[in-house]
Design an enzyme around this catalytic site. Structure first.
Site, mmCIF file in Angstrom:
data_model
loop_
_atom_site.group_PDB
_atom_site.id
_atom_site.type_symbol
_atom_site.label_atom_id
_atom_site.label_comp_id
_atom_site.label_asym_id
_atom_site.label_seq_id
_atom_site.Cartn_x
_atom_site.Cartn_y
_atom_site.Cartn_z
ATOM 1 C CB ALA A 265 9.193 -35.471 31.295
ATOM 2 C CE1 TYR B 158 -1.244 -35.250 34.448
ATOM 3 C CE2 TYR B 158 -2.840 -35.632 36.197
ATOM 4 C CZ TYR B 158 -1.560 -35.782 35.690
ATOM 5 O OH TYR B 158 -0.616 -36.462 36.406
ATOM 6 N NE ARG C 81 -8.145 -34.690 45.923
ATOM 7 C CZ ARG C 81 -9.465 -34.483 45.979
ATOM 8 N NH1 ARG C 81 -10.211 -35.147 46.836
ATOM 9 N NH2 ARG C 81 -10.038 -33.612 45.165
ATOM 10 C CG ASN D 245 -3.446 -36.055 46.296
ATOM 11 O OD1 ASN D 245 -4.265 -36.844 45.825
ATOM 12 N ND2 ASN D 245 -3.613 -34.756 46.235
ATOM 13 C CG ASP E 149 11.022 -29.974 24.953
ATOM 14 O OD1 ASP E 149 10.122 -30.818 24.753
ATOM 15 O OD2 ASP E 149 10.825 -28.839 25.412
HETATM 16 N N1 UDP Z 1 -6.630 -27.647 48.263
HETATM 17 C C1 UDP Z 1 -7.124 -26.610 49.032
HETATM 18 N N2 UDP Z 1 -6.442 -25.408 48.997
HETATM 19 C C2 UDP Z 1 -5.323 -25.214 48.252
HETATM 20 C C3 UDP Z 1 -4.831 -26.286 47.465
HETATM 21 C C4 UDP Z 1 -5.522 -27.486 47.483
HETATM 22 O O1 UDP Z 1 -8.138 -26.740 49.717
HETATM 23 O O2 UDP Z 1 -4.782 -24.103 48.258
HETATM 24 C C5 UDP Z 1 -7.326 -28.943 48.284
HETATM 25 C C6 UDP Z 1 -7.821 -29.415 46.931
HETATM 26 O O3 UDP Z 1 -9.137 -28.946 46.692
HETATM 27 C C7 UDP Z 1 -7.758 -30.924 47.100
HETATM 28 C C8 UDP Z 1 -6.604 -31.148 48.067
HETATM 29 O O4 UDP Z 1 -6.402 -29.889 48.708
HETATM 30 O O5 UDP Z 1 -8.944 -31.392 47.707
HETATM 31 C C9 UDP Z 1 -5.333 -31.567 47.383
HETATM 32 O O6 UDP Z 1 -5.094 -30.682 46.310
HETATM 33 P P1 UDP Z 1 -3.725 -30.691 45.515
HETATM 34 O O7 UDP Z 1 -3.787 -29.564 44.536
HETATM 35 O O8 UDP Z 1 -2.596 -30.729 46.476
HETATM 36 O O9 UDP Z 1 -3.711 -32.083 44.768
HETATM 37 P P2 UDP Z 1 -4.784 -32.747 43.755
HETATM 38 O O10 UDP Z 1 -5.756 -33.500 44.635
HETATM 39 O O11 UDP Z 1 -5.420 -31.660 42.970
HETATM 40 O O12 UDP Z 1 -3.953 -33.663 42.934
#
Ligand code: UDP
Length: 363
Positions: A74, A141, A220, A170, A51
């Site tokens: 990590a 984050y 995205r 993404n 860890d």
């Molecule tokens: N999203 C959504 N429904 C879900 C999960 C994600 O509409 O159940 C949308 C989220 O609002 C974002 C995009 O999908 O606009 C990608 O989200 P994810 O969590 O995959 O990645 P992030 O952009 O947060 O890194």
């Protein structure tokens, strides 16, 4: 090159580790198995179960293995969680990164690749987002990652440790039908959509359809995990020419509705979707400007097509509906810290290891 990969049992780290092994590098994976999976570690890589919060174990691993380079995946990686638990991200993520950097500097590691994030840009002023865009982290984050980026600058200055900060957009897709994304809990759009296609969920929820985008859903930049990983290898080699920072995405934006529609085409499943409220912290559009990494490293996505990305993820999810199905999230046995094993052996082992305090694999 001998390369230590933290979080090398996780989603992006394991793909990078596999590519490093394939290129003939000597790979040591360091993972706590808080989120990582033994089965994700490539054959041929060595494994240190430790860890990053355990500075002594980290230091011992670096002293023993003497890596020339480190890829640091990590991390806790969820924007939403970081709003609930800011100290995990402003504290843990930063402290663990610092432990690693301190030992790396002490033992003369010359190269360091940091998994950074598009969340550095919060609500971007312009899209696509280039490296000169104003940094205004969108969450603890992103702030924690930015702190690590800033530290790297000084560690280069003081110790000559060259770094690359790669700001992921993404990550998506799977390297092969046997190596893909497996988070618990799953929060990412593409795996959730595919879980609906597998019959594991009744529907996917669209987080808002009233965004200022062409179809009202968030846009995205989905980049294939294999392309993402290959940028790390290019950056590792390029550090001879000095430290660098890149925004790392496909350069193309896809809306939530486009993702769902493409998944319907790929899977042949109707994938019901319901519209829910916006998710706090989501910006409307995040798309990378990839000009710098293309120009300087010659990197370009090989799997830039959304259909290809989702098809690769679908092959993985269909073949492994329960993911790696191992015990990767079980509580830690502290005697494991710092233990080194050959991954081919450890994969066969039935014991479960992990971290009580939770660094998972990055990405
Ligand atoms: N999203 C959504 N429904 C879900 C999960 C994600 O509409 O159940 C949308 C989220 O609002 C974002 C995009 O999908 O606009 C990608 O989200 P994810 O969590 O995959 O990645 P992030 O952009 O947060 O890194």
């Amino acid at each position: 090159m001998r390369v230590l990969v933290t979080g090398g049992a996780g989603y992006i780290g394991s793909v990078a580790a596999a590519q490093l092994v394939a290129e003939g590098h000597d790979v040591v994976v360091l993972d706590s198995f808080y989120q990582g999976h033994r089965a994700a570690i490539p054959a041929g890589a060595r494994l240190v179960v430790a860890d990053l919060a355990d500075h002594g174990a980290v230091d011992a691993a670096i002293a023993e293995h003497r890596p020339e380079g480190i890829m640091h995946f990590a991390s806790h990686t969820l924007v939403g969680e970081s709003m609930q638990k800011p100290f995990l991200y402003l504290g843990e993520n930063v402290r663990c990164g610092l432990n690693l950097l301190e030992s790396a500097a002490k033992h003369g590691v010359g190269r360091f690749i940091l998994s950074s994030t598009a969340n550095l840009f919060g609500l971007p002023e312009r899209v696509p987002i280039d490296e000169g865009a104003a940094i205004e982290p969108g969450s603890p984050y992103g702030e924690g990652k930015f702190i690590l980026e800033r530290m790297l600058r000084w560690i280069d200055e003081c110790f000559g440790m060259r770094f690359a900060a790669l700001r992921y957009f993404n990550a998506a897709g799977a390297l092969s039908p046997d190596l893909g994304e497996d988070h618990d809990p799953e929060t990412h759009l593409i795996p959730l959509v595919l879980q609906v296609a597998l019959g594991q969920r009744e529907h996917v929820t669209i987080y808002g359809d009233d965004w200022p985008t062409p179809d009202g859903t968030c846009v995205r930049d989905y980049v294939h995990v294999s392309d993402l990983a290959s940028a790390h290898l290019l950056a590792l080699h390029a550090l001879d020419g000095g430290s660098r920072t890149y925004n790392l995405g496909n350069g193309r934006g896809f809306s939530v509705r486009q993702v769902i529609e493409t998944a319907r085409e790929v899977t042949g499943h109707p994938i019901p979707a319901v519209v829910g409220p916006r998710r706090p912290g989501d910006p409307a559009v995040l798309v990378a400007a990839g000009d710098r990494i293309r120009a300087e490293l010659g990197w370009a996505p090989r799997f830039g097509d959304l259909r290809q990305i989702i098809a690769s993820a679908w092959e993985w999810h269909r073949k492994h509906p329960n993911g790696f199905g191992d015990a990767g999230t079980a509580p830690v046995d502290s005697t494991d810290a710092g233990r080194t094993a050959d991954s081919a052996v450890s994969k066969d082992s039935a014991d479960s290891t992990g971290s009580a305090d939770g660094r998972g694999a990055g990405g």
